[in-house]
Design an enzyme around this catalytic site. Structure first.
Site, short mmCIF file in Angstrom:
data_model
loop_
_atom_site.label_atom_id
_atom_site.label_comp_id
_atom_site.label_asym_id
_atom_site.label_seq_id
_atom_site.Cartn_x
_atom_site.Cartn_y
_atom_site.Cartn_z
CG ASP A 111 -18.08 67.16 -22.17
OD1 ASP A 111 -18.00 68.11 -21.37
OD2 ASP A 111 -18.42 66.01 -21.83
CE LYS A 116 -20.26 64.41 -19.25
NZ LYS A 116 -18.85 64.43 -19.64
CD1 TRP A 117 -28.15 68.33 -16.23
CD2 TRP A 117 -30.11 67.74 -17.09
NE1 TRP A 117 -29.10 69.12 -15.63
CE2 TRP A 117 -30.32 68.77 -16.14
CE3 TRP A 117 -31.21 67.21 -17.75
CZ2 TRP A 117 -31.59 69.26 -15.84
CZ3 TRP A 117 -32.48 67.70 -17.45
CH2 TRP A 117 -32.67 68.72 -16.52
CG ASP A 118 -21.26 68.20 -16.04
OD1 ASP A 118 -21.31 67.69 -14.91
OD2 ASP A 118 -20.18 68.45 -16.62
CB CYS A 136 -22.44 64.19 -15.94
SG CYS A 136 -20.73 64.64 -15.63
CG ASP A 143 -14.84 64.60 -13.81
OD1 ASP A 143 -15.57 64.16 -14.71
OD2 ASP A 143 -14.94 65.75 -13.36
C1 DGJ Z 1 -17.41 67.73 -15.49
C2 DGJ Z 1 -17.67 66.41 -16.14
O1 DGJ Z 1 -17.59 65.39 -15.20
C3 DGJ Z 1 -16.70 66.22 -17.28
O2 DGJ Z 1 -16.89 64.94 -17.84
C4 DGJ Z 1 -16.91 67.30 -18.29
O3 DGJ Z 1 -18.18 67.18 -18.88
C5 DGJ Z 1 -16.74 68.66 -17.63
N1 DGJ Z 1 -17.55 68.78 -16.47
C6 DGJ Z 1 -17.06 69.76 -18.59
O4 DGJ Z 1 -17.03 70.99 -18.01
#
Ligand code: DGJ
Length: 742
Positions: free
Chosen positions: A368, A478-480, A528, A550
């Site tokens: 992550d 995982k694209w946040d 995400c 989260d």
């Molecule tokens: C927010 C995400 O929802 C978390 O799972 C994690 O990836 C953090 N950001 C990382 O900064």
């Protein structure tokens, strides 16, 4: 033929085995809405649904003695200015300052299948016979502005997909100030409005309220995401509608930016539902020859309760919205480093976590946040998508190889639309941020938004990420996205186009998704947004799964996943088992419950396995074996039913049943234990009444079970023995039932 055209009465009947939708071209050539609901036999007398009366103060839409009034006729795409006083579907500012428009019928075409929406995610067909699309072309004769209303009716789903397209064919430049995707008018107001609302950590809770005369609705203005606060979905349900019986109408917007979902009930008891891009801070300049396409709105009708509506969305979104390599595949069981390590790791720690994961049967290790640039906390580094070699001396290419050599896959976190001011990218391109000249630039999580309305910015990030992906062994991204948009302004657009920034930003984000998913078709993308701020159909089109929230607490997740299931299939719900006390609510729930909830999603872990005692690791191994056995059923083939509503009671429950009804997995969850409580009856759904099933479940390692017919399991229910719940831990106890035809 799903689209029938009655030439004499100028009525279009969109129909399949489930629904009918009726449109009439009125005497003034504007399209009228006649009916939407359960399938009707076709008839050439549907014009009788048109209601007309002479009423005080009403304006007439044709020369008198006509009594056609736009105030009372139900319309397909109402415009303000000619007698309709409710909220309009569009507003078009012309060069002379007028907003009076009149879109009248010019032509139509009926095409098999479903044309795609340029630059936008949308449902699709794989062959022409899966759906039929009606395109109604209307024109405003004065300005030459063309409005195309598109309606796709699917053969196999009680679903209609709608959008609108504006084309400026006249010489002048017009300004769209409001361009919604759909309008549906109903003849009575005996409905409740259902919405999925919440906040960070408690996304998509179910809320309902009775319709009242006047305006009610939800919206998002958060710009970069559809939002934690409100999901781009509403339903109208009858007050008596339950999970399994009664009528419900769903409206789901395939869009990830600002939206509006509004119901206006007239004083004649008639609701008008409007949905589309939020008109606040939105304008779109249409010069001669240019066009604008709205996002798609997917309408679902159910006469089998809310479960019927949800199941239609699940099936359609699973099979004809999500796309690509992973669409029909069960998802890898992963371990994500975030809650286990946060920013505090080096290569040895990551390799150790990956080894421990491999040893219990995990298939994918996800690194992550924290692997790039100068990223040791959340103040710096975003935008610098190069490996932090101090932490990870082998680089991402070396690390990914080492992890693949262990025998598991490797995945990586990005936040592609974001930038920290403390980054090399910000120092090199200070004007690439979204920021209004002369105004304070509101920070949020110490970060800012890259201006994705500018193609050069999107290309830069795309090239950087693409290069890294090509050099490494990355199977998952995982694209946040961790902040909302403020001070929306782009240095790349003229003053007259600043109202386009927020939508153009979303289009830029979609274009990068399109590029990366095309270049790397086998990479599994999980979207995400600081948890679940972008859990919407727009994202599902590119990323077939999304991080739900989260909040990873075992009980909180029952509520979040229950609410999410109103529209979204279990296979789309990122769900992990995390450590206790839970990092968000400090609650301790049994390990079994954390897994029992996460099974009904993509399933993974987010903790340090090495810190767990041996007996817990043994339980984890069993959980992984269980998920491997059932994930095809739960994620890909099964039909999901909500059974017990955790928002209304102390218990939550659901079941997934195989298409042939021979196999099912059901989850029962309780919140607090009751002193001297009663036994409960957990009534299942979706089984075959006449089939005998074995029911097996596990209480603290002890296998229990019996055989019963489907009718008993559905009508009388499983007796949930309180002593079992006590043994499992009392508070937050849960039981998963494995059900198989004998
Ligand atoms: C927010 C995400 O929802 C978390 O799972 C994690 O990836 C953090 N950001 C990382 O900064």
């Amino acid at each position: 033929m799903p689209v029938i055209f009655h030439e004499d009465s100028r009525i279009f009947h969109l129909t399949n085995d489930y629904v009918s939708y009726l449109i009439r071209i009125m005497e003034n050539d504007q399209p009228e809405h006649l009916y939407y609901g359960k399938k009707l036999h076709d008839s050439d007398g549907f014009a009788r649904f048109h209601e007309e009366d002479i009423r005080s103060h009403m304006a007439i839409a044709l020369p008198e003695p006509s009594s056609l009034s736009l105030q009372y006729a139900r319309q397909e795409y109402p415009v303000y200015g000619s007698g309709d006083f409710k909220m309009p579907a569009c507003s078009v500012l012309q060069e002379n300052g007028s907003r009076v428009m009149c879109f009248t019928y010019e032509s139509h075409r009926i095409v098999s299948g479903k044309p795609s929406l340029k630059g936008l995610p949308a449902t699709y067909t794989e062959s022409g016979d899966e759906a039929e699309t009606l395109e109604l072309t209307l024109r405003d004769r004065l300005t030459g502005t063309v409005l195309m209303l598109s309606y796709t009716i699917f053969r196999d789903y009680p679903a209609i997909a709608r959008h609108a397209e504006f084309r400026q064919e006249g010489p002048e430049t017009v300004m769209l100030e409001r361009a919604l995707s759909a309008c549906v008018e109903f003849p009575d107001m005996d409905y409740e409005l259902l919405q999925l609302s919440g906040a960070w950590g408690r996304e998509r809770y179910i809320h309902t309220r009775p319709l009242e005369m006047g305006l009610q609705g939800i919206h998002s203005l958060t710009g970069s995401g559809s939002s934690h606060e409100h999901n781009p979905f509403i339903a109208l349900k009858r007050p008596e509608t339950t999970e399994t019986t009664g009528e419900a109408y769903g409206f789901s917007l395939v869009y990830s930016g600002n939206f509006l979902a509004e119901v206006e009930v007239s004083t004649f008891d008639a609701p008008r539902v409007l949905m589309g891009i939020n008109p606040v801070n939105f304008t779109w300049r249409l010069e001669s020859g240019e066009s604008f396409v709205t996002p798609e709105c997917v309408l679902v009708y159910s006469d089998r309760g809310l479960n019927g509506m949800s199941q239609a969305y699940h099936a359609l979104y699973r099979k004809r919205l999500a796309k690509g390599y992973w669409r029909d595949k069960a998802r890898p069981i992963l371990l994500n480093s975030w809650e286990g390590a946060y920013f505090d790791f080096d290569e040895e720690k990551i390799l150790q976590m990956a080894r421990e994961a491999r040893d219990v049967g995990v298939e994918l290790f996800v690194l992550d946040d924290g692997w790039f640039g100068n990223r040791n906390n959340d103040w710096s580094g975003l935008g610098d998508w190069c490996c932090n070699m101090e932490k990870l001396p082998s680089g991402i290419d070396g690390l990914s190889r080492k992890i693949e050599d262990m025998g598991i896959k490797f995945g990586l976190w990005f936040e592609m639309e974001m930038i920290n001011k403390d980054s090399d990218l910000s120092r090199a391109h200070p004007d690439w941020l979204i920021a209004a000249p002369g105004r304070f630039e509101s920070p949020s999580r110490h970060q800012h938004i890259l201006d994705f309305s500018r193609p050069e910015v999107v290309n830069y990030i795309g090239d950087l990420v693409s290069d890294l992906l090509r050099k490494s062994r990355i199977s998952y991204i995982k694209w946040d996205m961790n902040r909302y948009m403020t001070e929306p302004y782009s240095a790349g657009l003229s003053a007259s186009r600043q109202g386009e920034v927020m939508h153009r930003h979303i289009l830029g984000m979609y274009s990068l998704y399109e590029r990366l998913t095309t270049e790397f078709p086998e990479i599994l993308f999980e979207s995400c947004a600081g948890g679940g701020a972008r859990f919407d159909p727009g994202m599902l089109y590119y990323a077939p799964q999304a991080w739900c929230s989260d909040d990873t607490d075992g009980w909180e997740r029952v509520k979040i996943q229950y609410g999410t299931s109103m529209v979204y299939p279990t296979v789309s719900m990122g769900s992990h088992v995390s450590a206790v006390p839970n990092h968000q609510v400090r609650r301790i729930t049994p390990l079994a419950t954390r897994a029992n909830t996460a099974y009904f999603g993509t399933f993974g872990y987010e903790l340090v396995l090495g810190k767990m005692p041996e007996e817990e690791l043994a339980e984890v191994r069993k959980q992984i074996a269980f998920m491997k056995k059932y994930r095809s059923l739960i994620q890909i083939d099964g039909t999901f039913y909500r059974l017990l509503n955790p928002f209304k009671s102390n218990e939550g429950g659901w079941i997934t049943v195989s298409p042939d009804k021979k196999e099912a997995v059901a989850g029962f969850y309780q919140r607090l234990n009751k002193v001297n409580g009663s036994f409960l009856r957990f009534k299942l759904a979706g089984l075959d009444s006449d089939t005998a099933y074995s029911v097996r479940f596990n209480v603290c390692g002890e296998e229990k079970g019996y055989t019963a017919y489907g009718d008993e399991l559905m009508q009388a229910g499983i007796v949930v023995d309180r002593h079992n719940l006590d043994r499992i831990g009392g508070d937050f106890a849960s039981i998963v039932y494995e059900i198989a035809a004998v």
